[in-house]
Design a protein around this motif. Structure first.
Motif: not given
Length: 66
Positions: A57-63
Motif C-alpha cells: 500500500e505504500h508503493i501502490f494506491t488506488l485512484e
C-alpha cells in the motif's frame, strides 16, 4: 492505480534494469509499471514491496477511477 515505484527506486539508487533483475522481469515491464501503462499482478506487487521493505500500500494506491 498510482504508484511510487520510480521514487522508491531512485531512493535505493537502482536503475530500472537493476530492479527488473532482482524480481525477474524485463526493464520494459518496470518502465510500464512506472508510467501507469501496466498494472502488476499481486505476486509482482508483493515482490516489489519486498525489495523495498515496505507494504504494498505504500508503493501502490488506488485512484477513484480504479
Amino acid at each position: 492505480m498510482k504508484n511510487r515505484l520510480k521514487v522508491e527506486r531512485a531512493e535505493q539508487n537502482l536503475s530500472q534494469a537493476d530492479l527488473a533483475d532482482r524480481i525477474g522481469v524485463s526493464r520494459q515491464t518496470i518502465n510500464s509499471i512506472e508510467t501507469g501503462r501496466y498494472v502488476p499482478s499481486t505476486i509482482l506487487s508483493l515482490k516489489l514491496a519486498q525489495v523495498f521493505g515496505k507494504p504494498v500500500e505504500h508503493i501502490f494506491t488506488l485512484e477513484e477511477t480504479d
